[in-house]
Scaffold this active site. Structure first.
Site, short mmCIF file in Angstrom:
data_model
loop_
_atom_site.label_atom_id
_atom_site.label_comp_id
_atom_site.label_asym_id
_atom_site.label_seq_id
_atom_site.Cartn_x
_atom_site.Cartn_y
_atom_site.Cartn_z
N LYS A 22 0.84 -1.21 0.00
CA LYS A 22 0.00 0.00 0.00
C LYS A 22 0.87 1.25 0.00
O LYS A 22 0.62 2.20 -0.74
CB LYS A 22 -0.87 -0.01 1.25
CG LYS A 22 -1.41 1.37 1.66
CD LYS A 22 -2.24 1.33 2.91
CE LYS A 22 -1.45 1.47 4.18
NZ LYS A 22 -1.10 2.83 4.58
N ASN A 23 1.95 1.22 0.80
CA ASN A 23 2.77 2.43 0.97
C ASN A 23 3.74 2.67 -0.18
O ASN A 23 4.47 3.64 -0.18
CB ASN A 23 3.51 2.39 2.31
CG ASN A 23 2.55 2.57 3.47
OD1 ASN A 23 1.38 2.92 3.25
ND2 ASN A 23 3.01 2.33 4.67
N ARG A 93 -4.08 10.76 4.94
CA ARG A 93 -3.00 11.75 4.94
C ARG A 93 -2.14 11.63 3.69
O ARG A 93 -1.54 12.59 3.24
CB ARG A 93 -2.12 11.59 6.16
CG ARG A 93 -2.82 11.33 7.45
CD ARG A 93 -1.84 10.97 8.50
NE ARG A 93 -0.58 11.60 8.24
CZ ARG A 93 -0.34 12.90 8.32
NH1 ARG A 93 -1.33 13.70 8.65
NH2 ARG A 93 0.82 13.42 8.06
N CYS A 117 -3.51 12.38 13.42
CA CYS A 117 -4.32 11.16 13.36
C CYS A 117 -4.11 10.45 14.70
O CYS A 117 -3.44 10.97 15.59
CB CYS A 117 -3.91 10.28 12.18
SG CYS A 117 -2.35 9.46 12.44
N ARG A 122 1.75 14.33 13.29
CA ARG A 122 2.14 14.07 11.89
C ARG A 122 2.15 15.33 11.02
O ARG A 122 1.41 15.44 10.05
CB ARG A 122 1.23 12.98 11.33
CG ARG A 122 1.33 11.73 12.18
CD ARG A 122 0.69 10.55 11.63
NE ARG A 122 1.40 10.05 10.45
CZ ARG A 122 0.92 9.06 9.71
NH1 ARG A 122 -0.23 8.54 10.01
NH2 ARG A 122 1.58 8.63 8.66
N ASP A 310 5.81 0.28 11.95
CA ASP A 310 4.55 -0.33 11.52
C ASP A 310 4.41 -1.77 11.96
O ASP A 310 3.37 -2.39 11.76
CB ASP A 310 4.39 -0.24 10.00
CG ASP A 310 4.20 1.19 9.53
OD1 ASP A 310 4.29 1.44 8.32
OD2 ASP A 310 3.99 2.06 10.39
N ILE A 332 9.32 6.76 16.64
CA ILE A 332 8.88 7.49 15.44
C ILE A 332 7.63 8.32 15.72
O ILE A 332 7.56 9.50 15.35
CB ILE A 332 8.58 6.50 14.28
CG1 ILE A 332 9.79 5.61 14.02
CG2 ILE A 332 8.16 7.25 13.02
CD1 ILE A 332 11.00 6.28 13.42
N ARG A 402 -8.12 -0.54 5.59
CA ARG A 402 -7.34 0.51 4.89
C ARG A 402 -6.06 -0.08 4.30
O ARG A 402 -5.56 0.38 3.29
CB ARG A 402 -6.95 1.63 5.86
CG ARG A 402 -8.11 2.40 6.41
CD ARG A 402 -7.65 3.62 7.12
NE ARG A 402 -6.74 4.41 6.28
CZ ARG A 402 -6.28 5.60 6.63
NH1 ARG A 402 -6.62 6.12 7.79
NH2 ARG A 402 -5.48 6.27 5.84
C1 EPZ Z 1 4.90 6.77 6.31
O1 EPZ Z 1 4.17 7.79 6.95
C2 EPZ Z 1 3.97 5.56 6.24
N1 EPZ Z 1 2.78 5.92 5.44
C3 EPZ Z 1 3.56 5.17 7.65
O2 EPZ Z 1 2.77 4.00 7.53
C4 EPZ Z 1 4.81 4.83 8.44
O3 EPZ Z 1 4.45 4.51 9.77
C5 EPZ Z 1 5.76 6.04 8.43
O4 EPZ Z 1 6.06 6.41 7.07
C6 EPZ Z 1 7.08 5.74 9.13
O5 EPZ Z 1 7.70 4.64 8.51
C7 EPZ Z 1 2.88 5.93 4.09
O6 EPZ Z 1 3.93 5.67 3.52
C8 EPZ Z 1 1.62 6.28 3.34
P1 EPZ Z 1 7.09 10.10 8.21
P2 EPZ Z 1 4.75 9.30 6.93
O7 EPZ Z 1 6.93 11.35 7.44
O8 EPZ Z 1 5.53 9.52 5.69
C9 EPZ Z 1 7.72 13.37 11.59
C10 EPZ Z 1 0.95 2.59 7.95
O9 EPZ Z 1 0.65 2.02 8.99
N2 EPZ Z 1 7.56 14.35 10.50
O10 EPZ Z 1 8.19 9.18 7.86
O11 EPZ Z 1 3.61 10.22 7.21
C11 EPZ Z 1 6.45 12.58 11.85
O12 EPZ Z 1 5.61 13.28 12.74
C12 EPZ Z 1 1.41 4.03 7.99
O13 EPZ Z 1 0.98 2.06 6.81
C13 EPZ Z 1 7.71 15.71 10.78
O14 EPZ Z 1 7.97 16.09 11.91
O15 EPZ Z 1 5.74 9.28 8.16
C14 EPZ Z 1 6.98 11.30 12.46
O16 EPZ Z 1 7.25 11.53 13.83
C15 EPZ Z 1 1.24 4.64 9.37
N3 EPZ Z 1 7.56 16.61 9.76
C16 EPZ Z 1 8.30 11.08 11.73
O17 EPZ Z 1 8.65 12.37 11.19
C17 EPZ Z 1 7.27 16.22 8.48
O18 EPZ Z 1 7.16 17.09 7.59
C18 EPZ Z 1 8.22 10.07 10.58
O19 EPZ Z 1 7.14 10.47 9.76
C19 EPZ Z 1 7.11 14.84 8.22
C20 EPZ Z 1 7.27 13.92 9.24
#
Ligand code: EPZ
Length: 443
Positions: A22-23, A93, A117, A122, A310, A332, A402
């Site tokens: 999915k991702n 998102r 969320c 996030r 995850d 994370i 989802r």
């Molecule tokens: C991706 O989310 C995945 N979703 C998530 O999977 C996964 O848990 C996550 O990466 C971490 O591996 C998709 O790929 C669609 P991040 P993402 O940006 O990209 C902070 C699932 O279960 N951050 O890597 O949204 C954020 O708050 C989902 O399939 C900022 O501060 O995660 C977090 O603490 C859940 N500012 C950390 O970085 C930003 O601009 C990692 O977030 C972006 C992120």
């Protein structure tokens, strides 16, 4: 809202087929906005987030044909709308992944700022800072992010250093940079396999992306991108979920159509705790549990290639069945332990201390009514229900729909006693429930 009814205590045995990731499918679908030509994607998983992404592309003006259930033919030749509306972004998102392609190709984009969320606030500040480095102006207007390329409509290549590893941030900026004037270097980029999969698609569209899968990615901008055909990689989190399902039920599963090398850290940790995992070949693992029982081991979630956040909830369910104390550190997301309180209702002994969950095992689990809160938490409750003695009812399983394709069917095929209880309201409204809803929508 649909529920799952599970009768636990039976080992899972047999063969299960892993679906597409999915991702990876979500950014690859967004990448189709970068060209007026047709992008064909195979091995798209049959899950709700894909329905949402498809609707978003169609709302923007792209056509999405599904010659068969797991193939999407996307053509973004007549784009009329350059925005992702609140209604869609609030449910998923990953809609923010439309920002980079729309900004790169059309010089403008408007996307509702995603709220938080269940698992955390996030923010997308790193995405937006990156677009500004590429010359865009970014402002907030009544809850929407409004981005504009510099005069002349084309982004300019730049060096971007991420303060924090962000998966979709890396994907958004990699896509935006493909059509920028000049070269972009992303430093501190995420290394998840989904990034390399997206880069492979972009390069087959004519982009010049180097280094995807490493912390430094170089993108040489080109004038335009063309169509392509691409097959999405298998879902490493679904793979991990089924490995844990075999372990927690003391079963024996052959997991097919996966990429074991994308689950290296998880497999290493599960072997440490006593799960027997044999890599049969590059696309199959054979899992059998644990003649000498499970041993408790600490784990810390970190960006790839380390232990994935995850898989944290699923691992917590397993540790309730391991001898001794284990400490699970979630580094994370700030609120990703909501499954713990539901597992406590089933008899798990878990203490939350800030970013750490301390699990005391072995805690025999008994069936209970529990409630899913997010995608991976719901998967962990299914695992706990499969291991528990007695019957478990899991509410709000739309969360699991989802990101897991027909999970109850796949589990039933290997011996699980699990049924989906349809909510009469949903049924009467003929809303696309779970995956059946998609079947009704297939062109
Ligand atoms: C991706 O989310 C995945 N979703 C998530 O999977 C996964 O848990 C996550 O990466 C971490 O591996 C998709 O790929 C669609 P991040 P993402 O940006 O990209 C902070 C699932 O279960 N951050 O890597 O949204 C954020 O708050 C989902 O399939 C900022 O501060 O995660 C977090 O603490 C859940 N500012 C950390 O970085 C930003 O601009 C990692 O977030 C972006 C992120």
């Amino acid at each position: 809202m649909d529920k799952f009814h599970i009768k636990g205590g039976r080992p899972l045995e047999g063969r299960v087929q892993i679906s597409g990731a999915k991702n990876s499918a979500l950014p690859c679908m967004a990448a189709a906005l970068l060209t007026p030509e047709t992008v064909i994607l195979h091995n798209i998983p049959y899950v709700r987030d894909i329905i949402t992404q498809r609707r978003l592309l169609e709302d923007i003006g792209a056509t999405v044909l599904m010659p068969e259930l797991r193939t999407h033919k996307i053509t973004a030749s007549h784009i009329e709308l350059f925005e992702a509306p609140y209604e869609l972004v609030k449910t998923m998102r990953a809609s923010v992944l439309a920002l980079g392609p729309l900004l790169a190709r059309f010089g403008k984009a408007r996307v509702s700022l995603p709220g938080g969320c269940a698992i955390g606030t996030r923010p997308i500040d790193l995405h937006l800072a990156g677009f500004q480095h590429l010359g865009a102006t970014v402002r907030l207007e009544s809850g929407d992010v409004v981005a504009r390329a510099p005069r002349g409509g084309r982004l300019r290549g730049a060096e971007i250093k991420f303060d924090k590893v962000t998966v979709t941030g890396t994907e958004n900026l990699m896509m935006a940079a493909t059509l920028a004037k000049g070269t972009t270097v992303l430093r501190g980029a995420a290394c998840e396999p989904e990034i390399a999969d997206l880069a492979e698609l972009l390069n087959s569209m004519g982009a010049r992306v180097r280094g995807a899968g490493t912390p430094t990615i170089t993108i040489e901008g080109v004038e335009a991108l063309g169509g392509a055909e691409h097959t999405i990689i298998p879902d490493r989190i679904e793979t991990g979920t089924f490995i844990v399902a075999a372990a927690i039920t003391r079963g024996d599963l052959e997991i097919k159509g996966c990429h074991p090398e994308h689950s290296g850290a998880l497999i290493a940790k599960l072997r440490e705790v006593g799960v027997e995992i044999v890599e049969v070949n590059q696309s199959t693992v054979h899992v059998s549990c644990c003649p000498n029982g499970l041993r408790s081991r600490d784990v810390v979630t970190e960006p790839y290639p380390n232990f994935p956040t995850d898989m944290q909830a699923q691992y917590m369910a397993l540790m309730t069945q391991a001898e001794g104390r284990s400490v699970i550190s979630e580094t994370i997301f700030e609120n990703r332990f909501m499954h713990a309180s539901e597992m406590q209702r089933m008899g798990a002994r878990i203490q939350i201390e800030g970013h750490n969950a301390i699990v005391e095992g072995i805690s025999p689990l008994t069936g209970a009514r529990v409630q899913a809160s997010d995608l991976r938490a719901s998967a962990s409750l299914v695992l706990a229900g499969l291991a528990a003695q007695g019957e478990t009812i899991i509410d709000r399983v739309y969360h699991i729909d989802r990101g897991y394709e027909k999970i109850e069917d796949k589990l039933k095929q290997v011996g699980a006693r699990i049924e989906r209880l349809r909510d009469s309201v949903t049924a009467s409204l003929q809303m696309p429930r779970g995956v059946e809803g998609m079947a009704a929508e297939v062109a």
